[in-house]
Design an enzyme around this catalytic site. Structure first.
Site, mmCIF file in Angstrom:
data_model
loop_
_atom_site.group_PDB
_atom_site.id
_atom_site.type_symbol
_atom_site.label_atom_id
_atom_site.label_comp_id
_atom_site.label_asym_id
_atom_site.label_seq_id
_atom_site.Cartn_x
_atom_site.Cartn_y
_atom_site.Cartn_z
ATOM 1 N N TYR A 29 -4.467 8.638 -8.035
ATOM 2 C CA TYR A 29 -4.649 8.730 -6.589
ATOM 3 C C TYR A 29 -5.331 10.008 -6.117
ATOM 4 O O TYR A 29 -5.615 10.143 -4.928
ATOM 5 C CB TYR A 29 -3.299 8.575 -5.886
ATOM 6 C CG TYR A 29 -2.634 7.263 -6.201
ATOM 7 C CD1 TYR A 29 -3.168 6.068 -5.739
ATOM 8 C CD2 TYR A 29 -1.488 7.208 -6.980
ATOM 9 C CE1 TYR A 29 -2.579 4.849 -6.041
ATOM 10 C CE2 TYR A 29 -0.884 5.995 -7.289
ATOM 11 C CZ TYR A 29 -1.433 4.821 -6.811
ATOM 12 O OH TYR A 29 -0.843 3.621 -7.117
ATOM 13 N N HIS A 105 -8.325 1.234 -0.278
ATOM 14 C CA HIS A 105 -7.457 1.692 -1.380
ATOM 15 C C HIS A 105 -8.113 2.880 -2.063
ATOM 16 O O HIS A 105 -9.335 2.896 -2.245
ATOM 17 C CB HIS A 105 -7.236 0.581 -2.405
ATOM 18 C CG HIS A 105 -6.560 -0.616 -1.845
ATOM 19 N ND1 HIS A 105 -5.208 -0.646 -1.589
ATOM 20 C CD2 HIS A 105 -7.057 -1.814 -1.451
ATOM 21 C CE1 HIS A 105 -4.900 -1.821 -1.078
ATOM 22 N NE2 HIS A 105 -6.003 -2.543 -0.968
#
Length: 155
Positions: A29, A105
């Protein structure tokens, strides 16, 4: 109906565990925090003549309520995180949004575990931007603004 304060406002809604960005699995991430992404989004949106309403929750019901509240905005960017793959309630809420909806995302769900390959919310979205880290949000803003301006939505 939009209020004056929601005209040219893009709601940026974030689901569970995104409050841990920067510390949770940075190899997937990234190292930026959600606050970093909020600042980047706010600055980029302002350069495009928009404001943002940036929110995060770990609660599915609260995310559904945020979507309902965002119906007055010019557009919605949503990173539903894990709820992307499971929440029919979120899909139902997103289907009530008449403004453009962009699914974003940080990682690419299609390169991860097979259960992440299906987005339950995709049918309510104009498009999906994924796999570019925090740049996914910036690209999502660009897409939302292009759709809003092309359609004259809340302009």
């Amino acid at each position: 109906m939009s209020t004056a304060s929601d005209q040219r406002t893009i709601a940026i809604l974030n689901g569970p565990n995104l409050n841990l960005l920067g510390t949770r699995q940075p190899e997937i991430y990234g190292s930026e925090s959600l606050d970093d992404i909020d600042r980047m989004c706010r600055k980029h949106a302002e350069s495009l003549g928009f404001s943002t309403r940036f929110q995060q929750t770990n609660s599915e019901g609260e995310l559904v309520s945020m979507v309902q509240d965002a119906r007055a905005c010019s557009a919605v960017l949503i990173n539903a995180a894990g709820y992307t793959h499971t929440s029919v309630a979120l899909l139902d809420a997103l289907l009530t949004v008449e403004a453009p909806v962009i699914e974003v995302h940080l990682s690419s769900p299609h390169t991860r575990e097979s259960f992440r390959h299906k987005s339950v919310i995709a049918p309510a979205c104009n498009g999906v931007i994924a796999g570019f880290g925090s740049l996914s949000y910036r690209l999502g803003l660009d897409a939302a603004v292009a759709l809003v301006d092309a359609n004259g939505v809340n302009a």
